[in-house]
Design an enzyme around this catalytic site. Structure first.
Site, PDB file in Angstrom:
ATOM      1  N   GLU A  80       0.673  -4.647 -14.041  1.00 33.39           N
ATOM      2  CA  GLU A  80       1.044  -3.222 -14.076  1.00 33.39           C
ATOM      3  C   GLU A  80      -0.181  -2.305 -14.079  1.00 33.39           C
ATOM      4  O   GLU A  80      -0.065  -1.110 -13.889  1.00 33.39           O
ATOM      5  CB  GLU A  80       1.936  -2.928 -15.290  1.00 33.39           C
ATOM      6  CG  GLU A  80       3.353  -3.464 -15.139  1.00 33.39           C
ATOM      7  CD  GLU A  80       4.018  -3.032 -13.831  1.00 33.39           C
ATOM      8  OE1 GLU A  80       4.162  -1.812 -13.619  1.00 33.39           O
ATOM      9  OE2 GLU A  80       4.397  -3.911 -13.032  1.00 33.39           O
TER      10      GLU A  80
ATOM     11  N   ARG B   8     -18.880  -0.105   7.860  1.00 36.38           N
ATOM     12  CA  ARG B   8     -19.114   0.265   9.258  1.00 36.38           C
ATOM     13  C   ARG B   8     -19.934   1.542   9.402  1.00 36.38           C
ATOM     14  O   ARG B   8     -20.457   1.824  10.471  1.00 36.38           O
ATOM     15  CB  ARG B   8     -17.795   0.369  10.034  1.00 36.38           C
ATOM     16  CG  ARG B   8     -16.894   1.489   9.588  1.00 36.38           C
ATOM     17  CD  ARG B   8     -15.630   1.553  10.400  1.00 36.38           C
ATOM     18  NE  ARG B   8     -15.834   2.006  11.768  1.00 36.38           N
ATOM     19  CZ  ARG B   8     -16.092   3.259  12.109  1.00 36.38           C
ATOM     20  NH1 ARG B   8     -16.187   4.203  11.192  1.00 36.38           N
ATOM     21  NH2 ARG B   8     -16.271   3.586  13.366  1.00 36.38           N
TER      22      ARG B   8
ATOM     23  N   ASP C  90     -17.972  10.591  13.711  1.00 35.26           N
ATOM     24  CA  ASP C  90     -17.527  11.939  13.345  1.00 35.26           C
ATOM     25  C   ASP C  90     -16.067  12.143  13.722  1.00 35.26           C
ATOM     26  O   ASP C  90     -15.521  13.186  13.455  1.00 35.26           O
ATOM     27  CB  ASP C  90     -18.311  13.051  14.051  1.00 35.26           C
ATOM     28  CG  ASP C  90     -19.716  12.679  14.396  1.00 35.26           C
ATOM     29  OD1 ASP C  90     -20.254  13.290  15.315  1.00 35.26           O
ATOM     30  OD2 ASP C  90     -20.254  11.784  13.753  1.00 35.26           O
TER      31      ASP C  90
ATOM     32  N   PRO D  16      -3.159   2.724  -8.088  1.00 37.57           N
ATOM     33  CA  PRO D  16      -2.193   3.631  -7.444  1.00 37.57           C
ATOM     34  C   PRO D  16      -2.292   5.061  -7.987  1.00 37.57           C
ATOM     35  O   PRO D  16      -1.819   5.996  -7.346  1.00 37.57           O
ATOM     36  CB  PRO D  16      -0.819   3.030  -7.783  1.00 37.57           C
ATOM     37  CG  PRO D  16      -1.064   1.708  -8.407  1.00 37.57           C
ATOM     38  CD  PRO D  16      -2.499   1.640  -8.836  1.00 37.57           C
TER      39      PRO D  16
HETATM   40  C1  9D3 Z   1       6.230   0.376 -12.581  1.00 37.64           C
HETATM   41  C2  9D3 Z   1       5.478   0.798 -11.369  1.00 37.64           C
HETATM   42  N1  9D3 Z   1       4.490  -0.203 -11.050  1.00 37.64           N
HETATM   43  C3  9D3 Z   1       4.974  -1.162 -10.059  1.00 37.64           C
HETATM   44  C4  9D3 Z   1       5.866  -0.618  -8.993  1.00 37.64           C
HETATM   45  C5  9D3 Z   1       3.266   0.484 -10.714  1.00 37.64           C
HETATM   46  C6  9D3 Z   1       2.253  -0.339 -10.008  1.00 37.64           C
HETATM   47  C7  9D3 Z   1       1.328  -1.088 -10.687  1.00 37.64           C
HETATM   48  C8  9D3 Z   1       0.377  -1.830 -10.014  1.00 37.64           C
HETATM   49  C9  9D3 Z   1       2.206  -0.313  -8.623  1.00 37.64           C
HETATM   50  C10 9D3 Z   1       1.241  -1.065  -7.940  1.00 37.64           C
HETATM   51  C11 9D3 Z   1       0.333  -1.822  -8.648  1.00 37.64           C
HETATM   52  C12 9D3 Z   1      -0.686  -2.583  -7.910  1.00 37.64           C
HETATM   53  N2  9D3 Z   1      -1.401  -1.711  -6.968  1.00 37.64           N
HETATM   54  C13 9D3 Z   1      -2.723  -1.558  -6.951  1.00 37.64           C
HETATM   55  O1  9D3 Z   1      -3.413  -2.197  -7.702  1.00 37.64           O
HETATM   56  C14 9D3 Z   1      -3.307  -0.615  -6.037  1.00 37.64           C
HETATM   57  C15 9D3 Z   1      -2.727   0.227  -5.018  1.00 37.64           C
HETATM   58  C16 9D3 Z   1      -1.381   0.411  -4.576  1.00 37.64           C
HETATM   59  O2  9D3 Z   1      -0.418  -0.212  -5.047  1.00 37.64           O
HETATM   60  N3  9D3 Z   1      -1.156   1.324  -3.584  1.00 37.64           N
HETATM   61  C17 9D3 Z   1      -2.144   2.030  -2.993  1.00 37.64           C
HETATM   62  N4  9D3 Z   1      -3.409   1.912  -3.374  1.00 37.64           N
HETATM   63  C18 9D3 Z   1      -3.686   1.004  -4.375  1.00 37.64           C
HETATM   64  S1  9D3 Z   1      -5.204   0.729  -4.987  1.00 37.64           S
HETATM   65  C19 9D3 Z   1      -4.668  -0.390  -6.074  1.00 37.64           C
END
Ligand code: 9D3
Length: 265
Positions: free
Chosen positions: A115, A153, A168, A88
């Site tokens: 996390e 793709r 494109d 994230p």
């Molecule tokens: C304390 C805040 N955490 C939970 C709300 C942070 C958190 C940790 C791990 C939030 C999401 C995750 C798991 N998400 C991913 O591994 C992830 C992700 C996403 O949650 N949103 C957009 N792209 C991605 S890429 C990997």
């Protein structure tokens, strides 16, 4: 292109790889896909891949050693691969990144759970962190599928390349026009007449205008940065004049106008 996904849920990838365009891409040899179970590289009888965060707090953190051992093993068999961590905190995925990734011979995509992963692993082993948008997932696997879908793709031969103009369509920054198929009337709603006319030039014109109108209505941000064609400038100008005329025809007597029309001074 070779794609290796590091995950504690390798089974999640199988349905994705066994169906649709992905399956065809793999069968044709355009893509070689492999899931590696991080747990297979964990130590001890319990093969633990996560642990409590230093400094306290809720949730668990993925231990660096199993990730590093798994990645070292993969890199040995896949030298020169671009290594990405789905996170994230990553750079937000877009079509330009998909094109960049499609130029690599091999990708290794690391999926976090819990996390997140120990920061020392990402610092030492990862070329880039990638997010798919501002919403909260439970892990990186679905995000990795999104990335693979967009990248595969673009590979030569995967779509048969009759779709290369469409490739494109995001560099060209217009939304697609509306699509219709049979029947010619569905639940009282007819297909726009021009599409039944067989008049190819008028159909193309209608589609270009519809694409512009939908882009303006739904994603005006795409037009702010864009280079407009002469035809598009003419269309926007015509719509602009028509809107002005509609507004003028209200003569300041709409439901939101002040008493007396507000035109007096
Ligand atoms: C304390 C805040 N955490 C939970 C709300 C942070 C958190 C940790 C791990 C939030 C999401 C995750 C798991 N998400 C991913 O591994 C992830 C992700 C996403 O949650 N949103 C957009 N792209 C991605 S890429 C990997």
């Amino acid at each position: 292109m070779k794609v290796v996904v590091l995950t504690i849920f390798p089974e999640l990838m199988q349905a994705f790889w066994e169906n649709g365009i992905m399956r065809r891409a793999i069968e044709s040899g355009a893509v070689a896909a492999q899931a590696v179970n991080i747990r297979d590289f964990a130590q001890g009888r319990h093969k633990v891949t996560d642990d409590r965060p230093y400094g306290g707090g809720c949730g668990m953190v993925m231990k660096p050693e199993p990730l590093a051992a798994a990645l070292r093993d993969v890199k040995q068999q896949t030298p020169g691969a671009l290594t990405l961590l789905m996170s994230p905190q990553g750079r937000c995925f877009d079509q330009a990144m998909a094109r960049e990734m499609a130029a690599h011979e091999a990708l290794v995509i690391v999926c976090g759970r819990y996390e997140g992963v120990d920061e020392r692993f990402s610092e030492q082993f990862v070329d880039g962190e990638v997010s798919i948008g501002d919403f909260v997932l439970t892990g990186g696997e679905v995000a990795a599928m999104v990335v693979m879908d967009a990248v595969v793709r673009l590979l030569p031969g995967v779509l048969g390349n009759e779709d290369s103009a469409e490739q494109d369509s995001f560099g060209h920054q217009r939304l697609d026009h509306a699509h219709y198929t049979r029947p010619p009337e569905f639940e009282g709603r007819p297909v726009p007449e021009v599409l039944l006319s067989g008049h190819h030039e008028r159909i193309s014109e209608w589609r270009r205008a519809d694409a512009l109108l939908r882009t303006f209505a739904r994603r005006p941000d795409l037009l702010h940065g864009a280079t407009l064609s002469k035809e598009e400038i003419a269309l926007l100008g015509a719509w602009h004049r028509e809107l002005e005329s509609i507004i003028r025809s209200q003569g300041g007597s709409g439901p939101d106008s002040p008493p007396g029309g507000g035109q007096e001074r």
